[in-house]
Design a protein around this motif. Structure first.
Motif, PDB file in Angstrom:
ATOM      1  N   LYS A 115       0.829  -1.204   0.000  1.00 20.41           N
ATOM      2  CA  LYS A 115       0.000   0.000   0.000  1.00 20.41           C
ATOM      3  C   LYS A 115       0.867   1.259   0.000  1.00 20.41           C
ATOM      4  CE  LYS A 115      -3.805  -2.206   2.541  1.00 20.41           C
ATOM      5  NZ  LYS A 115      -4.782  -2.173   1.433  1.00 20.41           N
ATOM      6  N   PHE A 116       0.355   2.301  -0.644  1.00 21.91           N
ATOM      7  CA  PHE A 116       0.996   3.608  -0.584  1.00 21.91           C
ATOM      8  C   PHE A 116      -0.077   4.686  -0.548  1.00 21.91           C
ATOM      9  CE2 PHE A 116       0.653   2.728  -5.164  1.00 21.91           C
ATOM     10  CZ  PHE A 116       0.193   3.929  -5.692  1.00 21.91           C
ATOM     11  N   LEU A 117       0.312   5.873  -0.092  1.00 21.88           N
ATOM     12  CA  LEU A 117      -0.588   7.015  -0.057  1.00 21.88           C
ATOM     13  C   LEU A 117      -0.238   7.947  -1.206  1.00 21.88           C
ATOM     14  CD1 LEU A 117      -0.657   7.835   3.769  1.00 21.88           C
ATOM     15  CD2 LEU A 117      -2.366   6.587   2.429  1.00 21.88           C
ATOM     16  N   GLY A 118      -1.237   8.291  -2.004  1.00 17.50           N
ATOM     17  CA  GLY A 118      -1.027   9.185  -3.131  1.00 17.50           C
ATOM     18  C   GLY A 118      -1.643  10.541  -2.864  1.00 17.50           C
ATOM     19  N   LYS A 119      -0.854  11.590  -3.069  1.00 17.47           N
ATOM     20  CA  LYS A 119      -1.323  12.959  -2.865  1.00 17.47           C
ATOM     21  C   LYS A 119      -1.617  13.589  -4.220  1.00 17.47           C
ATOM     22  CE  LYS A 119      -0.129  17.371  -0.678  1.00 17.47           C
ATOM     23  NZ  LYS A 119       0.913  18.123   0.082  1.00 17.47           N
ATOM     24  N   ASN A 120      -2.798  14.197  -4.359  1.00 12.32           N
ATOM     25  CA  ASN A 120      -3.232  14.762  -5.627  1.00 12.32           C
ATOM     26  C   ASN A 120      -3.861  16.133  -5.410  1.00 12.32           C
ATOM     27  OD1 ASN A 120      -3.140  12.056  -7.364  1.00 12.32           O
ATOM     28  ND2 ASN A 120      -4.090  11.592  -5.391  1.00 12.32           N
ATOM     29  N   ALA A 121      -3.948  16.891  -6.487  1.00 12.67           N
ATOM     30  CA  ALA A 121      -4.591  18.204  -6.414  1.00 12.67           C
ATOM     31  C   ALA A 121      -4.975  18.662  -7.812  1.00 12.67           C
ATOM     32  CB  ALA A 121      -3.655  19.227  -5.773  1.00 12.67           C
ATOM     33  N   ASN A 122      -6.192  19.226  -7.934  1.00 14.44           N
ATOM     34  CA  ASN A 122      -6.584  19.898  -9.167  1.00 14.44           C
ATOM     35  C   ASN A 122      -7.623  20.968  -8.840  1.00 14.44           C
ATOM     36  OD1 ASN A 122      -9.229  18.779  -9.146  1.00 14.44           O
ATOM     37  ND2 ASN A 122      -8.534  16.972 -10.270  1.00 14.44           N
ATOM     38  N   THR A 123      -7.921  21.799  -9.804  1.00  9.52           N
ATOM     39  CA  THR A 123      -8.806  22.934  -9.548  1.00  9.52           C
ATOM     40  C   THR A 123     -10.245  22.511  -9.309  1.00  9.52           C
ATOM     41  OG1 THR A 123      -9.085  23.202 -11.950  1.00  9.52           O
ATOM     42  CG2 THR A 123      -7.362  24.517 -10.881  1.00  9.52           C
ATOM     43  N   SER A 124     -10.663  21.366  -9.833  1.00  9.49           N
ATOM     44  CA  SER A 124     -12.052  20.933  -9.692  1.00  9.49           C
ATOM     45  C   SER A 124     -12.320  20.262  -8.347  1.00  9.49           C
ATOM     46  CB  SER A 124     -12.432  19.970 -10.823  1.00  9.49           C
ATOM     47  OG  SER A 124     -12.307  20.596 -12.073  1.00  9.49           O
ATOM     48  N   MET A 125     -11.353  19.470  -7.882  1.00  8.25           N
ATOM     49  CA  MET A 125     -11.566  18.668  -6.680  1.00  8.25           C
ATOM     50  C   MET A 125     -10.751  19.126  -5.487  1.00  8.25           C
ATOM     51  SD  MET A 125     -11.632  14.856  -8.407  1.00  8.25           S
ATOM     52  CE  MET A 125     -12.653  14.477  -9.837  1.00  8.25           C
ATOM     53  N   GLY A 126      -9.862  20.069  -5.703  1.00 11.99           N
ATOM     54  CA  GLY A 126      -9.014  20.513  -4.611  1.00 11.99           C
ATOM     55  C   GLY A 126      -7.884  19.537  -4.350  1.00 11.99           C
ATOM     56  N   GLU A 127      -7.488  19.402  -3.068  1.00  9.97           N
ATOM     57  CA  GLU A 127      -6.419  18.490  -2.700  1.00  9.97           C
ATOM     58  C   GLU A 127      -7.004  17.266  -2.003  1.00  9.97           C
ATOM     59  OE1 GLU A 127      -3.559  20.425  -0.293  1.00  9.97           O
ATOM     60  OE2 GLU A 127      -3.028  21.938  -1.791  1.00  9.97           O
ATOM     61  N   TRP A 128      -6.400  16.114  -2.260  1.00  7.92           N
ATOM     62  CA  TRP A 128      -6.843  14.916  -1.559  1.00  7.92           C
ATOM     63  C   TRP A 128      -5.730  13.876  -1.525  1.00  7.92           C
ATOM     64  CZ3 TRP A 128      -7.813  15.874  -6.634  1.00  7.92           C
ATOM     65  CH2 TRP A 128      -7.644  14.838  -7.556  1.00  7.92           C
ATOM     66  N   ILE A 129      -5.814  13.046  -0.519  1.00 16.72           N
ATOM     67  CA  ILE A 129      -4.891  11.928  -0.352  1.00 16.72           C
ATOM     68  C   ILE A 129      -5.691  10.644  -0.389  1.00 16.72           C
ATOM     69  CG2 ILE A 129      -3.278  10.771   1.219  1.00 16.72           C
ATOM     70  CD1 ILE A 129      -2.458  13.505   2.271  1.00 16.72           C
ATOM     71  N   VAL A 130      -5.241   9.671  -1.150  1.00 19.69           N
ATOM     72  CA  VAL A 130      -5.972   8.414  -1.295  1.00 19.69           C
ATOM     73  C   VAL A 130      -5.036   7.244  -1.034  1.00 19.69           C
ATOM     74  CG1 VAL A 130      -5.532   8.284  -3.782  1.00 19.69           C
ATOM     75  CG2 VAL A 130      -7.497   7.089  -2.806  1.00 19.69           C
ATOM     76  N   GLU A 131      -5.552   6.243  -0.337  1.00 15.97           N
ATOM     77  CA  GLU A 131      -4.778   5.026  -0.120  1.00 15.97           C
ATOM     78  C   GLU A 131      -4.873   4.143  -1.362  1.00 15.97           C
ATOM     79  OE1 GLU A 131      -4.370   2.492   3.698  1.00 15.97           O
ATOM     80  OE2 GLU A 131      -5.921   1.479   2.494  1.00 15.97           O
ATOM     81  N   CYS A 132      -3.737   3.653  -1.794  1.00 17.04           N
ATOM     82  CA  CYS A 132      -3.670   2.815  -2.996  1.00 17.04           C
ATOM     83  C   CYS A 132      -3.086   1.451  -2.641  1.00 17.04           C
ATOM     84  CB  CYS A 132      -2.804   3.479  -4.061  1.00 17.04           C
ATOM     85  SG  CYS A 132      -3.342   5.142  -4.525  1.00 17.04           S
ATOM     86  N   THR A 133      -3.611   0.418  -3.258  1.00 14.74           N
ATOM     87  CA  THR A 133      -3.180  -0.949  -2.993  1.00 14.74           C
ATOM     88  C   THR A 133      -2.711  -1.602  -4.289  1.00 14.74           C
ATOM     89  OG1 THR A 133      -4.831  -1.140  -1.229  1.00 14.74           O
ATOM     90  CG2 THR A 133      -3.853  -3.187  -2.049  1.00 14.74           C
ATOM     91  N   ILE A 134      -1.519  -2.171  -4.268  1.00 17.67           N
ATOM     92  CA  ILE A 134      -1.028  -2.895  -5.443  1.00 17.67           C
ATOM     93  C   ILE A 134      -1.899  -4.135  -5.649  1.00 17.67           C
ATOM     94  CG2 ILE A 134       0.918  -4.102  -6.492  1.00 17.67           C
ATOM     95  CD1 ILE A 134       1.349  -1.109  -6.156  1.00 17.67           C
ATOM     96  N   ASP A 135      -2.571  -4.189  -6.794  1.00 20.11           N
ATOM     97  CA  ASP A 135      -3.462  -5.318  -7.073  1.00 20.11           C
ATOM     98  C   ASP A 135      -3.101  -6.060  -8.354  1.00 20.11           C
ATOM     99  OD1 ASP A 135      -4.220  -3.345  -8.836  1.00 20.11           O
ATOM    100  OD2 ASP A 135      -6.375  -3.679  -8.609  1.00 20.11           O
ATOM    101  N   ALA A 136      -2.025  -5.645  -9.008  1.00 15.57           N
ATOM    102  CA  ALA A 136      -1.522  -6.338 -10.197  1.00 15.57           C
ATOM    103  C   ALA A 136      -0.007  -6.174 -10.221  1.00 15.57           C
ATOM    104  CB  ALA A 136      -2.143  -5.773 -11.471  1.00 15.57           C
ATOM    105  N   TYR A 137       0.697  -7.283 -10.176  1.00 12.58           N
ATOM    106  CA  TYR A 137       2.155  -7.198 -10.113  1.00 12.58           C
ATOM    107  C   TYR A 137       2.772  -8.438 -10.743  1.00 12.58           C
ATOM    108  CZ  TYR A 137       6.819  -6.230  -8.218  1.00 12.58           C
ATOM    109  OH  TYR A 137       8.156  -5.946  -8.082  1.00 12.58           O
ATOM    110  N   GLU A 138       3.328  -8.261 -11.935  1.00 11.77           N
ATOM    111  CA  GLU A 138       4.121  -9.291 -12.591  1.00 11.77           C
ATOM    112  C   GLU A 138       5.394  -8.606 -13.059  1.00 11.77           C
ATOM    113  OE1 GLU A 138       2.144 -11.675 -15.560  1.00 11.77           O
ATOM    114  OE2 GLU A 138       0.181 -11.244 -14.673  1.00 11.77           O
TER     115      GLU A 138
END
Length: 381
Positions: A274-297
């Motif tokens: 898992k990792f935390l991704g930080k994002n920002a744009n003019t429509s949604m503002g700033e947000w942090i989302v938890e991401c989970t690796i679900d495909a790895y080869e």
């Protein structure tokens, strides 16, 4: 007349270039070839002009000359490549094995068919000769397959066009399209090959826009819309893998993704990491989302989902296809089926659902293309 769609689909999905399984010992009646040409001539042609002409070579001396020319054009290189790649596991190893086999045995073909067309390609980029003949030549291959014969679509000899014209007495003003060895096949049971599913390579209304369902009209979030971008990079598979698995690399080129941080030891990456991704744009503002690796080869697929893995807000993928000296990178995202900032906006403005989805897809596509272009520049520098 009733059409057996299963039989038609079987021929369409199992006709391909056959080299190693061509039976060079069994004679082919010229009438069978003529019957297949009659069928091929039913293919559409520009302006409804009958401009295709077919050369069928059965004379031993002529076949030997063509085989020698084919060897000169590409055969020697194919044989060298086969010997070099043998046992290496290279992506082109099997292909070069069969290509070299054909080069070494071309003159043994019971017949060699060369479709041509009256006219000369002008390299203008406008529709021209080829759109009036390619479909016919492939129909010929399909007709062969339906009768238990096979062929291999080859064009290497066309690099020696002048000499080919001289051997076959082809006048200027006529263009050769391909060279097709024709023979019965050893067995007729050919299998389908792995291809990318239609949903992944078919774009609706705009390039790169995919849907897992439908799409309905108007477009809905339940259609599970997505975006796909691709690029070819002249780099090693190992170097490309290193970059796509660096979760912070895209931040250099995206105007939305800011940064990411592994929630555990980033040196031990795999399914469930898992990792935390930080994002920002003019429509949604700033947000942090938890991401989970679900495909790895390793060296093939690196993917993650946002939010709840059982109902993700989005599913992101990098997919790699190696061509030896280059790698095709496929970057895609599927939106939903879980909740996200996008679903919240749709809930507030349900009458504008399609517009909201397409605007979001366009924004994502721009950033994804920028990331791939940046990746290419970085790796090819």
């Amino acid at each position: 007349m009733h059409l057996d769609s299963d039989a038609v689909d079987y021929v369409l999905s199992t006709t391909r270039s056959v080299r190693l399984r061509l039976d060079f010992e069994r004679a082919v009646d010229p009438q069978i070839i003529l019957d297949c040409i009659d069928i091929a001539e039913q293919a559409p042609t520009g302006g409804n002009r009958s401009s295709r002409r077919w050369i069928v070579v059965t004379q031993e001396s002529q076949k030997e000359k063509i085989a020698d020319l084919y060897m000169k054009a590409a055969g020697n290189w194919m044989i060298e490549a086969r010997d070099k790649l043998a046992g290496s596991g290279h992506p082109n190893e099997k292909m070069m094995e069969s290509a070299a086999y054909l080069a070494e045995n071309l003159e043994k073909s019971p017949a060699i068919v060369i479709p041509t067309i009256i006219g000369t390609h002008d390299n203008s980029g406008k529709p021209g000769l080829f759109d009036s003949v390619i479909q016919s030549a492939w129909s010929f291959c399909l007709a062969l397959r339906a009768r238990g014969l096979g062929s291999a679509w080859t064009t290497a000899v066309l690099s020696e066009q002048d000499e080919l014209k001289s051997i076959l007495g082809i006048p200027n003003g006529i263009t050769e399209i391909a060279l097709l060895p024709v023979a019965w096949t050893n067995g007729t049971n050919f299998s389908k090959v792995d291809r990318t599913p239609a949903r992944e390579i078919t774009y609706f209304n705009n390039h790169g826009i995919t849907f897992e369902n439908g799409p309905s009209s108007p477009i809905a979030f339940t259609d599970e819309p997505g975006v796909t971008t691709e690029i070819d990079i002249d780099s090693s598979l190992s170097d490309v893998w290193r970059v796509i698995s660096d979760i912070n690399f895209p931040a250099q080129y995206s105007d939305e993704f800011v940064s990411a941080e592994w929630k555990e030891d980033g040196n031990q990456i795999g399914i469930g990491s898992k990792f935390l991704g930080k994002n920002a744009n003019t429509s949604m503002g700033e947000w942090i989302v938890e991401c989970t690796i679900d495909a790895y080869e390793e060296k093939r697929i690196f993917g993650w989902c946002t939010g709840d893995p059982s109902a993700p807000g989005a599913r992101w993928r990098y997919e790699l296809e190696s061509f030896g000296s280059s790698v095709r990178v496929r970057h895609k995202v599927l939106l939903g089926p879980g909740s996200s900032g996008l679903t919240r906006i749709i809930a507030e403005l349900p009458d504008k659902e399609e517009q909201i989805i397409m605007n979001r897809a366009a924004s994502l596509k721009t950033n994804m293309e920028n990331v791939l272009e940046g990746m290419k520049s970085y790796l090819e520098a």
